[in-house]
Design a protein around this motif. Sequence first.
Motif, short mmCIF file in Angstrom:
data_model
loop_
_atom_site.label_atom_id
_atom_site.label_comp_id
_atom_site.label_asym_id
_atom_site.label_seq_id
_atom_site.Cartn_x
_atom_site.Cartn_y
_atom_site.Cartn_z
N ILE A 178 0.94 -1.26 0.14
CA ILE A 178 0.07 0.11 0.08
C ILE A 178 0.94 1.31 -0.03
O ILE A 178 2.04 1.26 0.72
N GLU A 179 0.47 2.16 -0.71
CA GLU A 179 1.23 3.37 -0.78
C GLU A 179 0.19 4.75 -1.09
O GLU A 179 -1.02 4.31 -1.31
N GLN A 180 0.82 5.78 -1.38
CA GLN A 180 0.02 6.87 -1.97
C GLN A 180 0.38 7.18 -3.48
O GLN A 180 1.64 6.95 -3.67
N GLN A 181 -0.59 7.83 -4.05
CA GLN A 181 0.05 8.40 -5.30
C GLN A 181 -0.75 9.53 -5.94
O GLN A 181 -2.07 9.42 -5.70
N GLN A 182 -0.24 10.20 -6.76
CA GLN A 182 -1.11 11.08 -7.50
C GLN A 182 -2.09 10.57 -8.32
O GLN A 182 -1.69 9.52 -9.08
N ASP A 183 -3.34 10.95 -8.13
CA ASP A 183 -4.44 10.07 -9.10
C ASP A 183 -4.22 10.41 -10.41
O ASP A 183 -4.18 11.54 -11.02
N PHE A 184 -3.85 9.40 -11.45
CA PHE A 184 -3.59 9.60 -12.77
C PHE A 184 -4.76 10.12 -13.38
O PHE A 184 -4.41 10.82 -14.63
N GLY A 185 -5.92 10.05 -13.04
CA GLY A 185 -7.06 10.55 -13.46
C GLY A 185 -7.37 11.93 -13.25
O GLY A 185 -8.06 12.75 -13.87
N ASP A 186 -6.57 12.43 -12.16
CA ASP A 186 -6.84 13.81 -11.67
C ASP A 186 -5.71 14.09 -10.78
O ASP A 186 -5.83 13.99 -9.62
N ALA A 187 -4.81 14.68 -11.25
CA ALA A 187 -3.37 14.81 -10.66
C ALA A 187 -3.44 15.90 -9.41
O ALA A 187 -2.52 16.18 -8.89
N THR A 188 -4.73 16.51 -9.27
CA THR A 188 -4.75 17.65 -8.39
C THR A 188 -5.00 16.60 -6.88
O THR A 188 -5.11 17.16 -5.62
N GLN A 189 -5.17 15.30 -7.10
CA GLN A 189 -5.69 14.66 -5.85
C GLN A 189 -4.71 13.37 -5.54
O GLN A 189 -3.96 12.94 -6.40
N GLU A 497 9.86 12.31 -12.15
CA GLU A 497 8.63 11.71 -11.75
C GLU A 497 7.36 12.35 -12.73
O GLU A 497 7.13 13.30 -12.76
N PRO A 498 7.08 11.24 -13.33
CA PRO A 498 6.01 11.76 -14.41
C PRO A 498 4.85 12.50 -13.63
O PRO A 498 4.22 13.30 -14.44
N SER A 499 4.19 11.89 -12.68
CA SER A 499 3.13 12.34 -12.31
C SER A 499 3.07 13.91 -11.69
O SER A 499 2.16 14.64 -11.47
N LEU A 500 4.45 14.14 -11.32
CA LEU A 500 4.69 15.48 -10.86
C LEU A 500 5.30 16.24 -12.22
O LEU A 500 5.48 17.70 -11.84
N ASN A 501 5.53 15.73 -12.95
CA ASN A 501 6.39 16.42 -14.18
C ASN A 501 7.41 17.26 -13.62
O ASN A 501 7.75 18.44 -13.99
N GLU A 502 8.47 16.41 -12.87
CA GLU A 502 9.19 17.12 -12.27
C GLU A 502 10.69 16.11 -12.12
O GLU A 502 10.55 15.11 -12.17
N LEU A 503 11.92 16.86 -12.42
CA LEU A 503 13.05 16.03 -12.29
C LEU A 503 14.02 16.42 -11.04
O LEU A 503 13.90 17.56 -10.59
N ASP A 551 0.40 18.60 -16.36
CA ASP A 551 -0.04 18.75 -15.11
C ASP A 551 0.12 17.44 -14.32
O ASP A 551 -0.22 17.11 -13.10
N GLY A 552 0.51 16.20 -15.02
CA GLY A 552 0.77 14.99 -14.44
C GLY A 552 -0.61 14.17 -14.53
O GLY A 552 -0.61 12.90 -14.04
N ASN A 553 -1.43 14.60 -15.37
CA ASN A 553 -2.73 13.59 -15.71
C ASN A 553 -2.56 12.45 -16.87
O ASN A 553 -1.67 12.97 -17.76
N LEU A 554 -2.74 11.38 -16.42
CA LEU A 554 -2.62 10.29 -17.58
C LEU A 554 -3.65 10.59 -18.71
O LEU A 554 -5.00 10.46 -18.54
N ARG A 555 -3.19 11.53 -19.73
CA ARG A 555 -4.24 11.94 -20.75
C ARG A 555 -3.48 12.19 -22.06
O ARG A 555 -2.33 12.22 -22.00
N ASP A 556 -4.23 11.55 -23.01
CA ASP A 556 -3.55 11.24 -24.46
C ASP A 556 -3.55 13.05 -24.99
O ASP A 556 -4.52 13.17 -25.46
N TRP A 557 -2.76 13.64 -25.09
CA TRP A 557 -2.42 14.88 -25.62
C TRP A 557 -1.79 14.82 -27.16
O TRP A 557 -1.53 15.94 -27.47
N TRP A 558 -1.71 13.47 -27.78
CA TRP A 558 -1.07 13.38 -29.06
C TRP A 558 -2.01 13.36 -30.08
O TRP A 558 -2.97 12.53 -29.96
#
Length: 699
Positions: A178-189, A497-503, A551-558
Motif C-alpha cells: 500500500i502506498e499513496q500516489q497522485q491520481d493519474f485521472g486527476d493530478a490534483t488529488q 517523476e511523471p505524475s509530478l512532471n518534475e526532475l 499537470d501529471g494527468n494520464l491523458r492522451d495529448w497527442w
Amino acid sequence: MRLALAVAILAACSSGSKSPVAPPAAAVPASAAAEPRPAHTWSSQMTLAESGIVPGWLDRTADPCTDFYAFACGGFLNTATIPPDRSSWGTIPLVAKDAEDFLHKVLEDAARAPAGDPVAQKLGDYYAACMDEPAIERAGAAPIAPLLARIAKVTDGQTAAQAIAGLHAQRIFPMFRIEQQQDFGDATQVIAALDQGGLGLPDRDYYFESKGNMARSRAAYVAYLGRLFELLGQTAKAARAAAAEAMRVETAIAKLAQDKVTRRDPHAVYHRVDRAGLETTVAPSFPWGDYLKALGLPGVTAITVNAPAYYTGVAALLRTEPPAALRSYLTSVVLRTQADQLGKAWVDENFTMARVLRGTKELPPRWRRCVRQTDSDLGELLGQSYVQARFAGDARSRAIELVRAVLDAMRSELDHLPWMDDATRASARRKLEKMAYLVGFPDTWRRYDFAVSRTDYAGNVLAARRWELARQLAKIGKPVDRLDWEMTPPTVNAYYEPSLNELALPAGQLQPPFFGPTFHPAVNFGSTGGGTIGHEMTHGFDDEGSQFDADGNLRDWWSKATKDQFAEATACVVDQYARYEAVPNVKLNGKLTAGENIADNGGVKLAYQAYQTWKAQQHPAPPSQVEGFSDDQLYFLAYGQSWCEKTTPEALELAAHSNPHSPPRWRVNGVIVNQPAFGPAFKCAAGAPMAPANQCSVW
Ligand SMILES: [Zn+2]
C-alpha cells in the motif's frame, strides 16, 4: 515498485509524493529561480585531467569510430578489478564510495559526540546501534518475535488478513503493497494505491522460467528460505517443508502478478476502483475495513489498484490455502526482510542470495552497511553535512545553469521537430514549461520525529519504516508537495517523476567526474548535461512519460498522426537494443529498456545542442582544444566515461531480466551510433560502426 514509476538513471525507484491543490504551478523551486548566473574563467593551459576527463581510463589504442566504449573506458576496463564486496566497479560506484567514505566519518564522529546537538545525537545513536554487533547478537531473534507472534495466530483467511495488515503497518509487504500516489485521472488529488508485491526473487519470471540462471536462482532461494527457518529453531526437515510451502504460495502470487513490460504502460497499472469496488466486486472476502483501519486510513474511499484481478486472486489464495502454508509464507517474508537487522548468522544467510543473483563475493564491511542504512532511514539529516562539504560555493548555481541550457535546447528542439504537428507541439511546450527541477538538496530538511535507541538496531529500523509509511500515507487527501524529494542528497542518481512532471538531481550525482565547477564545460555538458539532466528531461517525453500531460494527468495529448510517427521512431530504438547481448546468449529486452534508451539518446543529443548554444554566448569562449582533443570530442568522452564500469556476469544477467536500463557498454555505444554529431567530431569514415548511415532518432 510503485504505480507511478519515477524513472531514474540507475535501477533505484523510490516511493514519492503526489497531488493537489494546484497542479504543477511554479516550474522551479524558489531557491533555484533565485540562483545567480555564475561567472566563468578559463585557463588556456588546461590539461586533460583538469578538464574532467580521466586520462588513465582512455585506451588510445582503440579506434573510437569502431568501438567508442573501448576508447573512452578501455584503460579502466583493462586494469580495474571488482572489489569482492561489490558486483560492479566503475564511475558510479567510485562516486558512491567517495560519498560513503565521507558519511562514514560524519557518523563515526556523531557516534562519539557528547549529547547536546539533536541532529548529531540521532545520527550517532542510529549508527552506533547498527555497529553494536554484540548487542545485536545478544538480542537473537527477539526483535522479530512480536511480528511472528501475530503470524502464529493465523488459523484462516480472516486471521491471515489481520496479520497482513499488521505487517503492512510496519512497511513489511507480504501479498501486496500500500502506498499513496497522485491520481493519474486527476493530478490534483492524492489517493491510496495498492500494488502487487510480496515476492523475494527479483521478478515474476524467476518463478516459472529457466532463462540463464533463473532455475539455479530459484533452487538457491528455496534452500535459503529453509536455512532461515532453521535459524528460527525448526528442525531441518520441518524447515525444508516450510520453505517449500512458502515457495508454493509465492509462486501462486507470482502467477497473479503483472509482468514488467506490461507495467511500463501506465494504463495497465492504474485502475481506480475505490473502496466500494474493492469491497463489493474486486475482493469482497478480504476485510478491507479492518485493513484500512490498521493502516490508519479508516475513512479512505479513493483507491486505485494496479490490476483488479490480482486482488481477486490474492483473496482467493487466503480462502483456499491451508493456514499452515499461509503461516509459512508470512513467516518467510518476515525472516528475509528482517534478517539484515539480526545477528551474523542471519545476515550471512541473506547474503547468500546476493552471491547467486549478483556474483558478489563478500559481504560489505559492517560500517558500510550501517552508513547505507542510516542514509536510507535518516537521509535528510545525514545529507546536511554532505551538502555543506561537497556541494558548496557556486556548485548549485552552475548545475542550475546547465539545467536551463538543456531546457532551452529542448524548447528549440520542440520548435523544429518535423514529425510533430502544431497542436501536439503546443501541448509539448506547455509540458516543458511546467516541468519543475529540484537541484542538489531540499529547501526544507525533513524532520524524523521518531525515537531512536542507541541499543536497539532492529527496533530503530522498524521505527523508521513505520514512520516513513505513515508520512507517505498522510499525504492522501492533502495538497501535493512538489518539494518532497524521493532520493537523499548523497545519492548518486537522479529521477524524473511523471505524475509530478518534475526532475530531481541530488548533490551526490553532481560530483567529479560527472561534474566539477572548474571542469571544461564540454565535460559538464557531456556527462551531467546529457547523461543526467537531458536524460531525465527526455523521460517526460519517452514512451511512458509522454502519456502524462503538463499537470501529471494520464491523458492522451497527442494527435493520431504524430503518435504514429513517435511509435515508429520508438520501434527503431526497441529493435536496435533488442539486438544487443547483456551476457552471451542473454539479449536485452528492447521493450523493457525502451524508455531509458530513448532518454539516454535524447539526453546526449539535447545536451550537445545545449552546449553549442551556450558556448556561443561565452566571451571568452572555453578552450577549443585540450591536449589534442577538441571540445566536441571532450563532450562525447565525458558521456562515455560516465559509464566506465566492470560488472559481474551474474549482475549483468540479473539486470537484463529485470532492469529497465541497458548495461553500461550499450548505454554508451547504443547512444553514440545515433548521434549525428559524433562522426564529424571524431572524423569517422561514413558508415563506420559508430557512425552508421541509418540512425534511430526519437528526440
Ligand atoms: Zn532514466
